[in-house]
Write an enzyme that holds these catalytic residues in place. Sequence first.
Site, PDB file in Angstrom:
ATOM      1  N   SER A 105     -26.699  -0.594 -68.486  1.00 43.92           N
ATOM      2  CA  SER A 105     -27.354   0.366 -69.371  1.00 43.92           C
ATOM      3  C   SER A 105     -26.302   1.217 -70.062  1.00 43.92           C
ATOM      4  O   SER A 105     -25.260   1.529 -69.466  1.00 43.92           O
ATOM      5  CB  SER A 105     -28.287   1.271 -68.567  1.00 43.92           C
ATOM      6  OG  SER A 105     -28.698   2.389 -69.336  1.00 43.92           O
ATOM      7  N   TYR A 157     -29.600   7.628 -62.398  1.00 44.78           N
ATOM      8  CA  TYR A 157     -29.622   6.266 -62.924  1.00 44.78           C
ATOM      9  C   TYR A 157     -28.288   5.929 -63.571  1.00 44.78           C
ATOM     10  O   TYR A 157     -27.707   4.858 -63.325  1.00 44.78           O
ATOM     11  CB  TYR A 157     -30.757   6.148 -63.943  1.00 44.78           C
ATOM     12  CG  TYR A 157     -30.875   4.786 -64.598  1.00 44.78           C
ATOM     13  CD1 TYR A 157     -31.329   3.695 -63.873  1.00 44.78           C
ATOM     14  CD2 TYR A 157     -30.566   4.607 -65.940  1.00 44.78           C
ATOM     15  CE1 TYR A 157     -31.467   2.447 -64.468  1.00 44.78           C
ATOM     16  CE2 TYR A 157     -30.687   3.370 -66.542  1.00 44.78           C
ATOM     17  CZ  TYR A 157     -31.144   2.290 -65.812  1.00 44.78           C
ATOM     18  OH  TYR A 157     -31.265   1.068 -66.407  1.00 44.78           O
TER      19      TYR A 157
END
Length: 412
Positions: free
Chosen positions: A222, A235
């Site tokens: 990501s 995250y």
Amino acid sequence: MDDYALSFWIYMGVMAVFVTGTLKRFLAAHVSAMPSLLAWLGATLLVERLCALCMPAVLALAALCAACWLYAAWAAPAPTLPVEGKAVFITGCDTGFGHATAKRLDALGFEVFATVLNLEGQGAKHLRSSCSPRLTLIQVDITQPQQVQQALITTTSKLGMKGLWAVVNNAGVCVNFGDAELSLMSNYRGCMEVNFFGTLSVTKAFLPLLRQNKGRILNISSPSGDQPFPCLASYGASKAALNLFTNTLRHELEPWGVKVCTILPSAFKTGQSSNTEYWEKQYEHLLQNLPPSLLEEYGEEYLMETKELFQSHAKTACEDLSPVVNTIVEALLATHPQARYYAGPGVGLMYFIHSFFPSSLSESFLKKLFMKKTVIPRALRKQNGMTLLNHNNNDISSNNNNITTITTKHPE
């Protein structure tokens, strides 16, 4: 005059070819290809100067032909490897990228080993009904080492001597809600267990098969692992660890002939991201587990806005997963795969700004792009003599539409 007009139109043609090529490279925006982009821009400027110096029409025509030939050669699709005989192991195929990738690879003729959390779930049932008998479903929780080892045994026994071509580490979670200080320790641990340690466990288990076959590892990461997205600390930290591990692995496995790639998708609707009930449960769980003093300093209205911004961002995310699936296929079959792939709208531009602009501008861009927060934490409002008013100037945290404004109280 006619010669001048001909030179002018040839000049415009040359510039159109070079500028179009430059824009195409910019929009593709692979940071690893930036030297090529800069060289392309330099060539554009050189041709522009030559044409501006009134180059003869014949020479300009030759330049145009050469430019068209180079552009055609550059734009031609790169050769790809054959699919026949290639087996791929994919994690996290219940939904999202993993599910769509398993279907696409099976349709292309790959032998697919797809892991799911639930063999009786909707995702597994759909794969059984829509894919060929080549696809093998395996129930695996990648945070459980014994299940990973059992998946390796199942895969090895079915492959026999054929070997494994690639592992696609797709399984991941985003158990995150709010600022770094507000995120629970369980959020940090949950993200690390799946996104980093789970991926690490699968990679280490399957590496002997991949080394034997000079195969490939594709890790779905990501942009939040490289850039400081607001409210994605837990995250992002897990993806940052994954990115560093992937980069290190790529260098270490180069002598073995194993290629290692990172896939960086933009925002897509996957998993629970568009589930309103999911965000409500996350919000209630956070309220129940935050220390009362911390909740008082930030205020429930601050957390409420964060939840609504996450929901709003999820609703605007792209539903078409094909850009990511296409990128995975490209990385699996390219003769010379790239170290990094940027999949989806806007992510290439985001990395271009992050790589070549001052960090202050890059971070400002991220804040405006992702979390446009307007509510100030309660403790800061008190320090600055502020109160939160709705549009009717009543002292409440928010109106029925959750639309709030900040107003400063001036002394009488």
